[in-house]
Design a protein around this motif. Structure first.
Motif, PDB file in Angstrom:
ATOM      1  N   GLN A  28      -7.257  -0.684  -7.010  1.00 40.48           N
ATOM      2  CA  GLN A  28      -6.459  -1.907  -6.906  1.00 40.48           C
ATOM      3  C   GLN A  28      -6.406  -2.397  -5.460  1.00 40.48           C
ATOM      4  N   ILE A  29      -6.055  -3.665  -5.307  1.00 36.93           N
ATOM      5  CA  ILE A  29      -5.880  -4.250  -3.979  1.00 36.93           C
ATOM      6  C   ILE A  29      -4.399  -4.183  -3.614  1.00 36.93           C
ATOM      7  N   TYR A  36     -11.703 -12.609  -1.308  1.00 33.82           N
ATOM      8  CA  TYR A  36     -11.675 -11.264  -0.743  1.00 33.82           C
ATOM      9  C   TYR A  36     -13.018 -10.959  -0.084  1.00 33.82           C
ATOM     10  N   CYS A  83       0.842  -1.193   0.000  1.00 34.12           N
ATOM     11  CA  CYS A  83       0.000   0.000   0.000  1.00 34.12           C
ATOM     12  C   CYS A  83       0.884   1.254   0.000  1.00 34.12           C
ATOM     13  N   ASP A  85     -11.433  -0.264   3.080  1.00 37.09           N
ATOM     14  CA  ASP A  85     -11.463   0.866   2.164  1.00 37.09           C
ATOM     15  C   ASP A  85     -10.316   1.831   2.448  1.00 37.09           C
ATOM     16  N   VAL A  93     -10.658  -6.943   3.114  1.00 39.13           N
ATOM     17  CA  VAL A  93     -10.180  -5.774   2.377  1.00 39.13           C
ATOM     18  C   VAL A  93     -10.838  -4.515   2.927  1.00 39.13           C
ATOM     19  N   CYS A  95      -6.087  -3.677   1.458  1.00 42.43           N
ATOM     20  CA  CYS A  95      -6.890  -2.462   1.339  1.00 42.43           C
ATOM     21  C   CYS A  95      -7.030  -2.064  -0.131  1.00 42.43           C
ATOM     22  N   LYS A  96      -8.057  -1.248  -0.394  1.00 45.29           N
ATOM     23  CA  LYS A  96      -8.295  -0.745  -1.746  1.00 45.29           C
ATOM     24  C   LYS A  96      -7.582   0.591  -1.928  1.00 45.29           C
ATOM     25  N   GLN A  97      -6.917   0.728  -3.045  1.00 50.37           N
ATOM     26  CA  GLN A  97      -6.269   1.995  -3.369  1.00 50.37           C
ATOM     27  C   GLN A  97      -6.282   2.203  -4.878  1.00 50.37           C
TER      28      GLN A  97
END
Length: 451
Positions: free
Chosen positions: A347-348, A380, A211, A406, A404, A342-344
């Motif tokens: 993407q994971i 996920y 991340c 946010d 996952v 996490c989502k960014q």
């Protein structure tokens, strides 16, 4: 070092398992006790109504507690909104004792004779928990597994030099006290080589797998803490820098702590870390967290304010928690701090230490969404602490599912909301300046309103 942080995260890479060691670790996972056998606290809350027109009515109700040697922790009153017409006033008391104690029961029975109405709101026993950062000096030598003692299936069991080296490093942690500098460890060329092999592999993966918070703070660790491919950073340097950044500190430990003890320390922004290095014969596998896992997996993100807040939230929820609640919190820790995604930007990305500190786990975790197999990738699931708390997971094989989030801020808010479902008859406040936790018992009215 939390016992539940010990999956053989790299074992699948080399296709081996260490059953007897894993059996001892699995047993440690189930231990929800404190490493320190402190005296538990008993708390009983009652409410009663007395005639507000009779002088001395309140004194009559308090005298039985003095005569029965029952300490009144707090007392509050609630005046009726219609004060001119009200014939009674309601009193709320918190008592130091459990209703099963003869003196407490006797006192309450005596009070009933002097009141119009009396109700026992709750009576509970609260497990001992640390309220001062120095209390963790009590746990230094009380580990559940790992450390100096190696089982016969450990990669370094037959290596006398390695075992002596581990003992030497463990001795440093045994003597550590709050306020001390973490003793420096002069790592050998062989240990640095092992660190370098893992470093090189992870550096290839971080740009695409880690991340952005990890990437940002990793650069800061390079700048300020001696992170280098040919140098294993010292815990003291990292601890000093983390205190400056987020108030977190690193404390050396010889082996595995119980989940309760480990999580309690997080409430004070204290992370227990090993200092020894895995055996050089298997640089990409460790049957227990070593300094590579601690520094590459955990330490970096403790420099991130949002992640530090999230981690402390889990720790604060563990103070005075029941055994069942500790088990749930340890599961939340597992699926976030250890194996969180996490989502960014669509993407994971990885933020869990068990992923970021492992070459094999880092590659596998982003293969999803799949069916939970090594071939097709993991499942996920959106981060929900209430779901993670009761979700089972394997300790010694690949993780079939990942939660996952946010964002760290969203993960923290959800964790705080989940912690509020632990119906504790007290509230806690952490003082970052004194590094102490203040316990405030809820008076009965506030407790009833929170139900």
């Amino acid at each position: 070092m939390l016992a539940r942080r010990l999956p053989a995260v790299l074992a699948r890479v080399v296709g081996r398992r260490y059953e007897s060691m894993e059996a001892s670790i699995a047993a440690a996972y189930k231990d929800t006790s404190s490493a320190y056998e402190g005296k538990p606290r008993h708390l009983t809350s009652i409410q009663f109504s007395i005639d507000n027109q009779r002088p001395g009515a309140l004194l009559d109700t308090l005298t039985p507690f003095r005569e029965s040697d029952v300490n009144v922790i707090s007392i509050t009153s609630r005046q009726s909104p219609d004060t001119e017409k009200a014939q009674a006033i309601t009193i709320f008391l918190d008592l130091d004792g459990h209703i099963s104690m003869p003196n407490v029961k006797k006192a309450i029975d005596q009070v009933r004779k002097h009141v119009i109405y009396l109700q026992i709101i709750h009576s509970c026993t609260i497990p001992w928990y640390a309220t001062d950062i120095s209390h963790f000096d009590l746990f230094g030598n009380k580990v559940l597994a790992g450390g100096e003692e190696l089982s016969s299936d450990h990669p370094g069991f037959q290596d006398k030099v390695y075992k002596e080296r581990r003992n030497q490093i463990a001795d440093q942690a045994k003597s550590f006290k709050y306020g001390d500098k973490v003793p420096a460890t002069k790592y050998t060329p062989d240990e640095i080589k092992t660190w370098n092999l893992v470093w090189d592999e992870l550096m290839e993966l971080y740009p695409t797998h880690a991340c952005r918070e990890y990437m940002y703070n990793f650069a800061l660790m390079v700048e300020n803490c001696g992170y280098r491919p040919d140098n294993i950073p010292q815990l003291e340097d990292i601890s000093r820098y983390l205190q400056y950044r987020t108030g977190f500190s690193i404390r050396p430990v010889t082996g595995l702590l119980s989940p309760r003890t480990f999580l309690n320390a997080l409430a004070f922004r204290v992370f227990h870390s090993t200092q020894y290095v895995r055996h050089s014969s298997q640089p990409f596998y460790t049957p227990e967290p070593d300094v590579i896992h601690e520094l590459m997996g955990h330490a970096v993100l403790f420099a991130d304010p949002d992640f530090a807040d999230f981690t402390q939230t889990i720790g604060m929820a563990s103070l005075g928690a029941t055994d069942d609640e500790i088990t749930k919190l340890a599961s939340c820790y597992w699926f976030s701090v250890e194996f969180g995604l996490c989502k960014q930007e669509g993407q994971i990305k990885a933020y869990g230490a068990g992923i970021l500190g492992s070459v094999g786990e880092l590659k596998y975790s982003l293969k999803g969404p799949g069916d939970g197999t090594e071939e097709n990738g993991p499942i996920y699931i959106p981060w929900e602490p209430a779901v993670a708390a009761v979700t089972e997971y394997p300790i010694t094989t690949i993780q079939p599912r990942f939660f996952v989030a946010d964002s760290f801020a969203d993960a923290t808010k959800k964790m705080q909301d989940f912690a509020q479902t632990f119906h504790r008859p007290f509230t806690l406040e952490y003082n970052a300046f004194t590094k102490c936790v203040k316990t405030k018992t809820k008076n009965s009215e506030a407790y009833l309103k929170s139900a």
